[in-house]
Structure formats: structure tokens, C-alpha cells
Design a protein around this motif. Structure first.
Motif, PDB file in Angstrom:
ATOM      1  N   ALA A 133       0.752  12.528   1.729  1.00  0.00           N
ATOM      2  CA  ALA A 133       0.333  11.592   0.371  1.00  0.00           C
ATOM      3  C   ALA A 133      -1.481  10.645   0.607  1.00  0.00           C
ATOM      4  O   ALA A 133      -1.692  10.343  -0.203  1.00  0.00           O
ATOM      5  N   ARG A 134      -1.321  10.665   1.489  1.00  0.00           N
ATOM      6  CA  ARG A 134      -2.529  10.675   2.445  1.00  0.00           C
ATOM      7  C   ARG A 134      -3.412  11.387   2.379  1.00  0.00           C
ATOM      8  O   ARG A 134      -5.629  10.467   2.654  1.00  0.00           O
ATOM      9  N   GLY A 135      -3.817  12.080   1.966  1.00  0.00           N
ATOM     10  CA  GLY A 135      -4.848  13.949   2.219  1.00  0.00           C
ATOM     11  C   GLY A 135      -5.567  14.068   3.457  1.00  0.00           C
ATOM     12  O   GLY A 135      -6.570  14.154   3.452  1.00  0.00           O
ATOM     13  N   GLY A 136      -4.504  13.722   4.347  1.00  0.00           N
ATOM     14  CA  GLY A 136      -5.295  13.690   5.195  1.00  0.00           C
ATOM     15  C   GLY A 136      -4.013  14.454   6.426  1.00  0.00           C
ATOM     16  O   GLY A 136      -3.212  15.000   6.083  1.00  0.00           O
ATOM     17  N   ASP A 137      -4.710  15.223   7.780  1.00  0.00           N
ATOM     18  CA  ASP A 137      -3.945  15.831   8.882  1.00  0.00           C
ATOM     19  C   ASP A 137      -2.659  14.793   9.634  1.00  0.00           C
ATOM     20  O   ASP A 137      -2.817  14.279   8.992  1.00  0.00           O
ATOM     21  N   LEU A 138      -2.182  16.399   9.680  1.00  0.00           N
ATOM     22  CA  LEU A 138      -0.800  16.259  11.148  1.00  0.00           C
ATOM     23  C   LEU A 138      -0.992  15.885  12.385  1.00  0.00           C
ATOM     24  O   LEU A 138      -1.420  16.858  12.745  1.00  0.00           O
ATOM     25  N   VAL A 139      -0.602  15.073  13.170  1.00  0.00           N
ATOM     26  CA  VAL A 139      -1.190  15.279  14.646  1.00  0.00           C
ATOM     27  C   VAL A 139       0.445  15.716  15.220  1.00  0.00           C
ATOM     28  O   VAL A 139       0.883  14.183  15.198  1.00  0.00           O
ATOM     29  N   VAL A 140       0.987  16.869  16.089  1.00  0.00           N
ATOM     30  CA  VAL A 140       2.429  17.253  16.683  1.00  0.00           C
ATOM     31  C   VAL A 140       1.413  16.560  17.977  1.00  0.00           C
ATOM     32  O   VAL A 140       0.894  17.679  18.876  1.00  0.00           O
ATOM     33  N   VAL A 169      -0.276  20.501   4.192  1.00  0.00           N
ATOM     34  CA  VAL A 169      -0.769  19.719   5.224  1.00  0.00           C
ATOM     35  C   VAL A 169      -1.568  21.019   6.357  1.00  0.00           C
ATOM     36  O   VAL A 169      -1.246  21.325   6.683  1.00  0.00           O
ATOM     37  N   THR A 170      -2.765  19.738   6.815  1.00  0.00           N
ATOM     38  CA  THR A 170      -3.671  20.203   7.896  1.00  0.00           C
ATOM     39  C   THR A 170      -2.629  20.076   9.447  1.00  0.00           C
ATOM     40  O   THR A 170      -2.789  18.980   9.639  1.00  0.00           O
ATOM     41  N   VAL A 171      -2.028  21.343  10.376  1.00  0.00           N
ATOM     42  CA  VAL A 171      -1.703  20.775  11.281  1.00  0.00           C
ATOM     43  C   VAL A 171      -1.975  20.791  12.297  1.00  0.00           C
ATOM     44  O   VAL A 171      -2.501  22.127  12.713  1.00  0.00           O
ATOM     45  N   ARG A 172      -2.563  19.679  13.517  1.00  0.00           N
ATOM     46  CA  ARG A 172      -2.701  20.270  14.764  1.00  0.00           C
ATOM     47  C   ARG A 172      -2.100  19.562  15.756  1.00  0.00           C
ATOM     48  O   ARG A 172      -1.117  18.922  15.481  1.00  0.00           O
ATOM     49  N   ARG A 173      -2.032  20.496  17.548  1.00  0.00           N
ATOM     50  CA  ARG A 173      -1.351  20.047  18.002  1.00  0.00           C
ATOM     51  C   ARG A 173      -1.215  20.135  19.292  1.00  0.00           C
ATOM     52  O   ARG A 173      -2.555  20.805  19.507  1.00  0.00           O
ATOM     53  N   ARG A 223      -5.002  -0.342   7.119  1.00  0.00           N
ATOM     54  CA  ARG A 223      -6.010  -0.148   6.753  1.00  0.00           C
ATOM     55  C   ARG A 223      -5.869   0.737   5.057  1.00  0.00           C
ATOM     56  O   ARG A 223      -4.180   1.114   5.190  1.00  0.00           O
ATOM     57  N   PRO A 224      -7.164   0.787   4.206  1.00  0.00           N
ATOM     58  CA  PRO A 224      -6.658   1.412   2.978  1.00  0.00           C
ATOM     59  C   PRO A 224      -6.119   2.920   2.939  1.00  0.00           C
ATOM     60  O   PRO A 224      -6.402   3.524   3.888  1.00  0.00           O
ATOM     61  N   PRO A 225      -5.442   3.251   2.565  1.00  0.00           N
ATOM     62  CA  PRO A 225      -4.654   5.117   2.320  1.00  0.00           C
ATOM     63  C   PRO A 225      -6.083   6.147   2.081  1.00  0.00           C
ATOM     64  O   PRO A 225      -6.080   6.735   3.304  1.00  0.00           O
ATOM     65  N   ASP A 270       0.930  -1.184  -0.267  1.00  0.00           N
ATOM     66  CA  ASP A 270       0.029  -0.347  -0.348  1.00  0.00           C
ATOM     67  C   ASP A 270       1.013   1.149   0.093  1.00  0.00           C
ATOM     68  O   ASP A 270       1.039   2.133  -0.813  1.00  0.00           O
ATOM     69  N   GLU A 271       1.895   1.621   0.500  1.00  0.00           N
ATOM     70  CA  GLU A 271       2.351   2.728   0.280  1.00  0.00           C
ATOM     71  C   GLU A 271       3.214   2.828  -0.275  1.00  0.00           C
ATOM     72  O   GLU A 271       3.237   3.636  -0.821  1.00  0.00           O
ATOM     73  N   ALA A 272       3.716   1.606  -0.254  1.00  0.00           N
ATOM     74  CA  ALA A 272       4.878   1.733  -2.760  1.00  0.00           C
ATOM     75  C   ALA A 272       3.878   2.355  -3.346  1.00  0.00           C
ATOM     76  O   ALA A 272       3.758   3.608  -4.662  1.00  0.00           O
ATOM     77  N   ALA A 273       1.901   2.084  -3.492  1.00  0.00           N
ATOM     78  CA  ALA A 273       1.924   2.161  -4.360  1.00  0.00           C
ATOM     79  C   ALA A 273       1.044   3.919  -3.887  1.00  0.00           C
ATOM     80  O   ALA A 273       0.760   4.830  -5.030  1.00  0.00           O
ATOM     81  N   LEU A 274       1.156   4.410  -2.450  1.00  0.00           N
ATOM     82  CA  LEU A 274       0.861   6.103  -2.463  1.00  0.00           C
ATOM     83  C   LEU A 274       1.903   6.994  -2.661  1.00  0.00           C
ATOM     84  O   LEU A 274       1.199   7.909  -3.152  1.00  0.00           O
ATOM     85  N   HIS A 275       3.102   6.241  -3.188  1.00  0.00           N
ATOM     86  CA  HIS A 275       4.338   6.878  -3.087  1.00  0.00           C
ATOM     87  C   HIS A 275       4.420   6.635  -4.387  1.00  0.00           C
ATOM     88  O   HIS A 275       5.499   7.151  -5.209  1.00  0.00           O
ATOM     89  N   SER A 276       3.658   5.781  -5.621  1.00  0.00           N
ATOM     90  CA  SER A 276       4.217   5.377  -6.693  1.00  0.00           C
ATOM     91  C   SER A 276       5.774   5.205  -6.745  1.00  0.00           C
ATOM     92  O   SER A 276       6.806   5.706  -7.747  1.00  0.00           O
ATOM     93  N   ARG A 277       6.293   4.277  -5.630  1.00  0.00           N
ATOM     94  CA  ARG A 277       7.282   3.303  -5.701  1.00  0.00           C
ATOM     95  C   ARG A 277       6.994   2.076  -6.333  1.00  0.00           C
ATOM     96  O   ARG A 277       6.572   1.432  -5.909  1.00  0.00           O
ATOM     97  N   PRO A 278       8.450   1.506  -6.688  1.00  0.00           N
ATOM     98  CA  PRO A 278       9.321   0.325  -6.701  1.00  0.00           C
ATOM     99  C   PRO A 278       8.758  -0.443  -5.389  1.00  0.00           C
ATOM    100  O   PRO A 278       9.040   0.215  -4.384  1.00  0.00           O
ATOM    101  N   LEU A 279       8.122  -1.864  -4.784  1.00  0.00           N
ATOM    102  CA  LEU A 279       7.731  -2.688  -3.523  1.00  0.00           C
ATOM    103  C   LEU A 279       9.525  -4.368  -4.186  1.00  0.00           C
ATOM    104  O   LEU A 279       9.689  -4.399  -4.782  1.00  0.00           O
ATOM    105  N   ARG A 280      10.211  -3.546  -3.210  1.00  0.00           N
ATOM    106  CA  ARG A 280      11.230  -5.011  -3.099  1.00  0.00           C
ATOM    107  C   ARG A 280      11.003  -5.494  -2.132  1.00  0.00           C
ATOM    108  O   ARG A 280      10.889  -5.320  -0.922  1.00  0.00           O
TER     109      ARG A 280
END
Length: 289
Positions: free
Chosen positions: A178-185, A224-228, A146-148, A24-34
């Protein structure tokens, strides 16, 4: 060349969950998977060929089956991702650390053939890789990935026991973006911060710390929306609570002075043992080219 998301598999259910998350992470960032498997992983985990392989079935065939099954699973889960699977000679920690040298991130499962690593001892694959690898390490626990598209939050722990340097902030922002979500610090007030002077002073200082760690301008540039959040109590409890509604928990790790090993503190160990979502440990400059 794009650096891959690299995942270590050993055939256990835990490593299959790590594989799903890595795909899922590789797909999310358009990266290959090894996908990598160390040839002596079973012996490292305490099993013997006689315990794992039925009569008439060679160890080489069993190892090939592990890597083939993992490749098939990843391709079925994420057909759009380029997948490469390799069986590499050597001990699992050495193999994974080396594989992480050119990785976007290195993903491993929390459990091996011996079950829950209740104490992440120096002999475990998880702690060995976490202490020695330089790329971001993501440890996937027992919860199903969980799915991204769920667009849950990414948590960044800041404060005592962690290090919110530029690499950790950049990684956390990139994952949230990449997830279209918030960053909670999240910062947990220690007893010293709570009891020195008034509690309000401690909270204001913590607010300033979080604003400095992830400036609004930097977050806005990433969209990105940041919440602290400033909370009372031990850091590992605050982070575990926050992780219940998160896709990923990101923690900074310091390298020991004059040594190549990373320094994992009590907060890191507690998060690795108890977090309900995957935990990323980040220490070096990021993102990779």
C-alpha cells in the motif's frame, strides 16, 4: 461491508497522534474510519471529573467534546475518508476489544492522561487491549506520523520472541504494498545461535529462516521488494534500530495455549516502549473480508 480502521481516543495528545495515523491508514487502504471513546476512560486512567472538568461543565459535555473534536480533526485531515465517531459506555479495554471484533485494524496511542506507560502493566489500556484483542493492534508512539507518501520501509521481526506466521507476513506485505515501499525482514541472532558451532552456520540458518518466512515468490506476487537482515544482539535493539527508518514495525504474537489472551514477550514489550515508529501486533488470520 468494508471493515473499518478503528481508533480509540481519550482526548490526550497521544491519542490525537494515533487518530492522525489511523486516518492516514484508512485513506491508504480505502477503508472507513471508526473513532471510539469509552465513557469511563478518565476514571480508568486515574483522573476524576473534578480534576478534568472546570466548574459548571458536565462530564457528559466534556466527553461529547472529546469525540466531536476527534471527528472534526479526522475529517479535516482526510476529507476523502468516511468517518464515524461513537461514545460508548464501559471500561476502555472492554470497549476497544469489542470494537476491534469487526475492525481492519485497531489503533491506540502509547500514552494516556497519566503519561508514559513505562511498564506496560496488566492494568494499562495498551497491554489490556494488546493481550485480548484478536484483530491487528497498532500502537502509535510519540513520534509524529509520517505521511504514507514518504514510502519508507515496513519492518517484519522474525525469530526468537516473535512468530512469523502467515497472518503477520500477509499483513506486513499488504502494508508495504500500500505504501509502495520495501519490506525489511529482520532476524536477530541469539547468543545460542551465535555460539553453537561457527557463526557462519548460525547466519546461514537465519538466512534460511527468513527466506522461508517470506518467500520471494510470495513477495513478487504482491509487487513488494523484500530485503532480509540478520543482525547480532538482542532482538529489541535490532528492531528499534531498524524502526528508525520505517513507517511500521510488524510483530507476530502467539495466543496462549487454551486461552483467549495473546502472549506478549520481552521483545514485544520493549518494542512497544522504545520503537520510534508505530508497532503492529498481529496474530489471527488476515486479511479480513
Amino acid at each position: 461491508m468494508d471493515k473499518p480502521v478503528t481508533v480509540g481516543v481519550d482526548g490526550s495528545p497521544s491519542s490525537m497522534k494515533a487518530l492522525d495515523w489511523a486516518a492516514d491508514e484508512a485513506a491508504l487502504h480505502s477503508r472507513p474510519l471508526r473513532i471510539v471513546h469509552a465513557s469511563v476512560w478518565e476514571r480508568f486512567e486515574g483522573a476524576t471529573p473534578a480534576e478534568d472538568f472546570p466548574e459548571g461543565r458536565t462530564e457528559a459535555a466534556a466527553l461529547e467534546e472529546i469525540i466531536t473534536a476527534a471527528e472534526t480533526r479526522a475529517r479535516g485531515r482526510r476529507p476523502e475518508v468516511r468517518v464515524r465517531a461513537e461514545l460508548l459506555p464501559g471500561e476502555p479495554v472492554d470497549v476497544l476489544v469489542h470494537a476491534g471484533e469487526d475492525a481492519f485494524a485497531l489503533v491506540i496511542g502509547h500514552r494516556g492522561h497519566q503519561g508514559l506507560l513505562r511498564h506496560l502493566s496488566t492494568g494499562s489500556v495498551v497491554s489490556g487491549v494488546a493481550e485480548r484483542a484478536w484483530c491487528p493492534i497498532v500502537v502509535v508512539g510519540e513520534s509524529a506520523p509520517r505521511p504514507p507518501s514518504a514510502a519508507r520501509h515496513v519492518i517484519l521481526g522474525v525469530g526468537e520472541g516473535t512468530d512469523a506466521g502467515a497472518a503477520q507476513v500477509s499483513f506486513a506485505l499488504h502494508e508495504a504494498q500500500a505504501r509502495g515501499g520495501d519490506l525489511v525482514v529482520v532476524h536477530s541472532l541469539s547468543r545460542q545461535e551465535t555460539h553453537q558451532g561457527s557463526p557462519d552456520l548460525g547466519s546461514r540458518a537465519a538466512d534460511a529462516l527468513l527466506s522461508t518466512a517470506v518467500p520471494d515468490r510470495t513477495a513478487a506476487e504482491c509487487g513488494v521488494t523484500v530485503r532480509r537482515q540478520v543482525v547480532d544482539g538482542p532482538a529489541h535493539r535490532a528492531l528499534t534500530r531498524a524502526a528508525h527508518v520505517a513507517d511500521l514495525l510488524v510483530l507476530g504474537v502467539r495466543h496462549r495455549h487454551g486461552m483467549v489472551r495473546r502472549e506478549l514477550g520481552p521483545t514485544h514489550h520493549a518494542a512497544l516502549r522504545h520503537s520510534p515508529c508505530p508497532v503492529a501486533l498481529v496474530s489471527t488470520p488476515w486479511p479480513p473480508p
